[in-house]
Scaffold this motif. Structure first.
Motif, short mmCIF file in Angstrom:
data_model
loop_
_atom_site.label_atom_id
_atom_site.label_comp_id
_atom_site.label_asym_id
_atom_site.label_seq_id
_atom_site.Cartn_x
_atom_site.Cartn_y
_atom_site.Cartn_z
N LEU A 47 -2.51 -1.10 3.97
CA LEU A 47 -2.52 -1.20 2.52
C LEU A 47 -2.67 0.21 1.95
O LEU A 47 -3.72 0.84 2.09
N ALA A 48 -1.58 0.71 1.33
CA ALA A 48 -1.53 2.08 0.79
C ALA A 48 -1.88 3.06 1.91
O ALA A 48 -1.30 3.02 2.98
N GLY A 49 -2.87 3.92 1.69
CA GLY A 49 -3.17 4.94 2.69
C GLY A 49 -4.30 4.56 3.63
O GLY A 49 -4.77 5.41 4.39
N GLY A 50 -4.75 3.29 3.57
CA GLY A 50 -5.88 2.88 4.41
C GLY A 50 -5.50 2.72 5.87
O GLY A 50 -4.34 2.83 6.27
N ALA A 51 -6.52 2.46 6.68
CA ALA A 51 -6.29 2.23 8.10
C ALA A 51 -5.65 0.85 8.29
O ALA A 51 -5.94 -0.08 7.55
N PRO A 52 -4.76 0.70 9.28
CA PRO A 52 -4.12 -0.60 9.50
C PRO A 52 -5.13 -1.66 9.89
O PRO A 52 -6.12 -1.39 10.58
N ILE A 53 -4.90 -2.88 9.42
CA ILE A 53 -5.69 -4.03 9.84
C ILE A 53 -4.79 -4.91 10.69
O ILE A 53 -3.57 -4.88 10.58
N GLY A 54 -5.36 -5.71 11.56
CA GLY A 54 -4.59 -6.57 12.44
C GLY A 54 -4.87 -6.28 13.89
O GLY A 54 -5.64 -5.36 14.23
N ARG A 55 -4.23 -7.04 14.76
CA ARG A 55 -4.52 -6.97 16.20
C ARG A 55 -3.45 -6.22 16.97
O ARG A 55 -3.32 -6.37 18.18
N GLY A 56 -2.66 -5.40 16.30
CA GLY A 56 -1.60 -4.67 16.98
C GLY A 56 -0.27 -5.37 16.83
O GLY A 56 -0.21 -6.55 16.47
N GLY A 57 0.81 -4.64 17.10
CA GLY A 57 2.13 -5.22 16.92
C GLY A 57 2.91 -4.45 15.88
O GLY A 57 2.56 -3.32 15.53
N PRO A 58 3.98 -5.04 15.34
CA PRO A 58 4.80 -4.33 14.35
C PRO A 58 4.00 -3.96 13.12
O PRO A 58 3.07 -4.68 12.72
N LEU A 59 4.36 -2.84 12.51
CA LEU A 59 3.60 -2.29 11.38
C LEU A 59 4.28 -2.62 10.06
O LEU A 59 5.48 -2.38 9.89
N MET A 60 3.50 -3.12 9.11
CA MET A 60 3.94 -3.40 7.75
C MET A 60 3.17 -2.45 6.83
O MET A 60 1.94 -2.45 6.82
N VAL A 61 3.90 -1.64 6.08
CA VAL A 61 3.27 -0.65 5.20
C VAL A 61 3.40 -1.12 3.75
O VAL A 61 4.53 -1.23 3.24
N VAL A 62 2.28 -1.39 3.11
CA VAL A 62 2.28 -1.86 1.72
C VAL A 62 2.02 -0.66 0.82
O VAL A 62 0.92 -0.11 0.79
N HIS A 63 3.04 -0.22 0.07
CA HIS A 63 2.92 0.94 -0.79
C HIS A 63 2.15 0.64 -2.07
O HIS A 63 1.49 1.53 -2.63
N ASP A 64 2.24 -0.58 -2.55
CA ASP A 64 1.59 -0.96 -3.81
C ASP A 64 0.77 -2.23 -3.57
O ASP A 64 1.21 -3.35 -3.86
N PRO A 65 -0.44 -2.07 -3.02
CA PRO A 65 -1.25 -3.24 -2.68
C PRO A 65 -1.54 -4.15 -3.88
O PRO A 65 -1.55 -5.38 -3.74
N HIS A 66 -1.78 -3.55 -5.06
CA HIS A 66 -2.09 -4.38 -6.24
C HIS A 66 -0.94 -5.33 -6.55
O HIS A 66 -1.14 -6.53 -6.74
N ALA A 67 0.28 -4.79 -6.61
CA ALA A 67 1.45 -5.62 -6.92
C ALA A 67 1.69 -6.65 -5.82
O ALA A 67 1.95 -7.83 -6.09
N PHE A 68 1.59 -6.20 -4.57
CA PHE A 68 1.82 -7.09 -3.43
C PHE A 68 0.84 -8.26 -3.45
O PHE A 68 1.24 -9.43 -3.35
N LEU A 69 -0.44 -7.97 -3.62
CA LEU A 69 -1.45 -9.03 -3.58
C LEU A 69 -1.36 -9.94 -4.80
O LEU A 69 -1.63 -11.14 -4.72
N ARG A 70 -0.96 -9.36 -5.93
CA ARG A 70 -0.80 -10.18 -7.13
C ARG A 70 0.33 -11.20 -6.95
O ARG A 70 0.21 -12.35 -7.36
N ARG A 71 1.40 -10.76 -6.33
CA ARG A 71 2.50 -11.69 -6.07
C ARG A 71 2.07 -12.77 -5.07
O ARG A 71 2.36 -13.96 -5.26
N ILE A 72 1.41 -12.36 -4.00
CA ILE A 72 0.98 -13.33 -2.99
C ILE A 72 0.00 -14.33 -3.61
O ILE A 72 0.09 -15.54 -3.38
N GLY A 73 -0.92 -13.83 -4.42
CA GLY A 73 -1.90 -14.71 -5.04
C GLY A 73 -1.29 -15.68 -6.04
O GLY A 73 -1.80 -16.78 -6.25
N SER A 74 -0.17 -15.29 -6.65
CA SER A 74 0.44 -16.12 -7.68
C SER A 74 1.48 -17.07 -7.14
O SER A 74 1.49 -18.26 -7.47
#
Length: 410
Positions: A47-74
């Motif tokens: 999420l943005a410049g933070g450390a990756p979360i998860g158990r390993g595997g392919p990497l997903m880079v979220v440039h705009d966490p606020h927008a991404f999470l707002r869409r997921i939440g809605s």
């Protein structure tokens, strides 16, 4: 902040250009849900410049966490696709990321939240804006777009390969192998009176005619009718192939064989019985029906009836996909047809989609030159990758199914 600052045409892509309205509490809850879910997955999410979360595997880079999470939440997983279209997240291995999500779809959302979302699912707009769908483009533009990533057979359905990994130059032969197996399944040969429901690219009708069959192929699309007539004419087979602009339910006569490739997906669940009853009416006693269809596991279609998926919204406004069990039940209950044989080849569809996606990516400049903006290109890339992921995860399958009809007693 509700307006996107990315270069997205708000007139054409309103739900991508503008973030959905969502209370802060829902966005915060979405963040907790995402962190909890990803923490259990073989995936890494930064999420943005933070450390990756998860158990390993392919990497997903979220440039705009606020927008991404707002869409997921809605809007849930519809928001995942819209966020990608908006450029809010990226993945070098996009199919890998989406395959992980597909494999764990049943457990991504906690039970109570799943039930709450099922009680008030996202609704399909009353007026679907089909102007953004490729099938509603001018015929010349549609042909040019699909020609950029399809092979020379212009087939827009799963191929059947000899082995993996598949290669681009083998795609035409694999498409012919798929068609030939379907024609073999239907027993098509010299003198066969063949009905094709859904004209496709015309390749099946052409190959059937070259076997000596007389073919009637029907479509609801004038654009498709023109394309198939042109290809049949160029093949010199106009005397054996008739291309009609007609609803399959309005077809008259009896046919020795009926074939259809990935057509039932467009029929709609409420019309499945009528579809198979029409096949029964049109098939002569002793005849054979050979269908190629995308399927889902039997437990999935019931759950998907109440949801409005990203693919339905942006690509194909169809209904749920059938299952093998649903087809068998409807055919047995409503018709005199009987399932006789089937072959499953989902991994071949994954390979077909990979080749299309790679070709589409390679031809990005040509796609842009046709007038398709970046949002469209990201939409189409996500569609191909998400579909491939569904087949690789086993959430989707493709089958060729044979239905037979007994000879009349003398």
């Amino acid at each position: 902040m509700s307006e996107r600052t990315a270069s997205v045409d708000a007139r054409r892509w309103p739900d991508v250009a503008t973030l959905p309205r969502a209370p802060r509490m829902r966005t915060a809850a979405a963040e907790r849900l995402v962190r909890r879910a990803v923490g259990r997955l073989p995936l890494r999410v930064r999420l943005a410049g933070g450390a990756p979360i998860g158990r390993g595997g392919p990497l997903m880079v979220v440039h705009d966490p606020h927008a991404f999470l707002r869409r997921i939440g809605s809007v849930g997983l519809v928001g995942l696709g819209e966020s990608y279209m908006a450029g809010e997240w990226e993945a070098h291995d996009l199919v890998g990321v989406l395959t992980v999500f597909a494999e764990h779809a049943a457990t991504l959302v906690p039970g109570p939240r799943r039930r709450q979302r099922g009680a008030r699912p996202p609704r399909q707009p009353a007026e679907h804006r089909t102007g953004d769908l490729p099938y509603d483009m001018p015929n010349e533009l549609l042909t040019e777009l699909f020609a950029l990533f399809l092979d020379e057979t212009f087939s827009y359905s799963s191929a059947l390969f000899r082995g993996f990994p598949a290669e681009q130059h083998l795609l035409p032969a694999a498409q012919h192998r798929k068609i030939d197996r379907l024609l073999d399944l239907a027993g098509v040969g010299a003198g066969t009176q063949l009905l094709e429901i859904g004209a496709g690219s015309g390749e099946l009708a052409i190959r059937a005619a070259r076997r000596g069959a007389r073919v009637l192929t029907v479509t609801l699309s004038r654009q498709q009718q023109e394309l198939v007539r042109r290809r049949v004419r160029e093949a010199g087979l106009e005397h054996r192939v008739t291309v009609l602009l007609r609803d399959y339910r309005m077809v008259l006569g009896r046919y020795d064989a009926i074939v259809s490739v990935e057509m039932i997906e467009a029929v709609g669940q409420e019309h499945w019985p009528q579809y198979f009853m029409t096949l029964d009416r049109l098939l002569a006693p002793g005849g054979r029906v050979a269908l190629q269809t995308i399927t889902m596991p039997h437990e999935r279609p019931a759950a998907s009836r109440s949801t409005y998926a990203w693919t339905q919204k942006y690509i194909f406004p169809g209904g749920p996909l059938p299952s093998t069990e649903a087809i068998g039940q409807i055919v047995t209950r409503c018709t005199g047809l009987r399932p006789a044989e089937r072959i499953r080849f989902g991994p071949h569809y994954a390979e077909t989609l990979r080749l299309w996606r790679e070709r589409f990516t390679q031809r990005a400049a040509d796609v842009e030159a046709l007038g398709f903006d970046e949002t469209f290109r990201r939409m189409w890339t996500f569609y191909l990758a998400n579909s491939e992921a569904g087949f690789r995860a086993g959430c989707l399958d493709v089958q060729q199914v044979l239905l037979t009809k007994e000879e009349m007693a003398s």
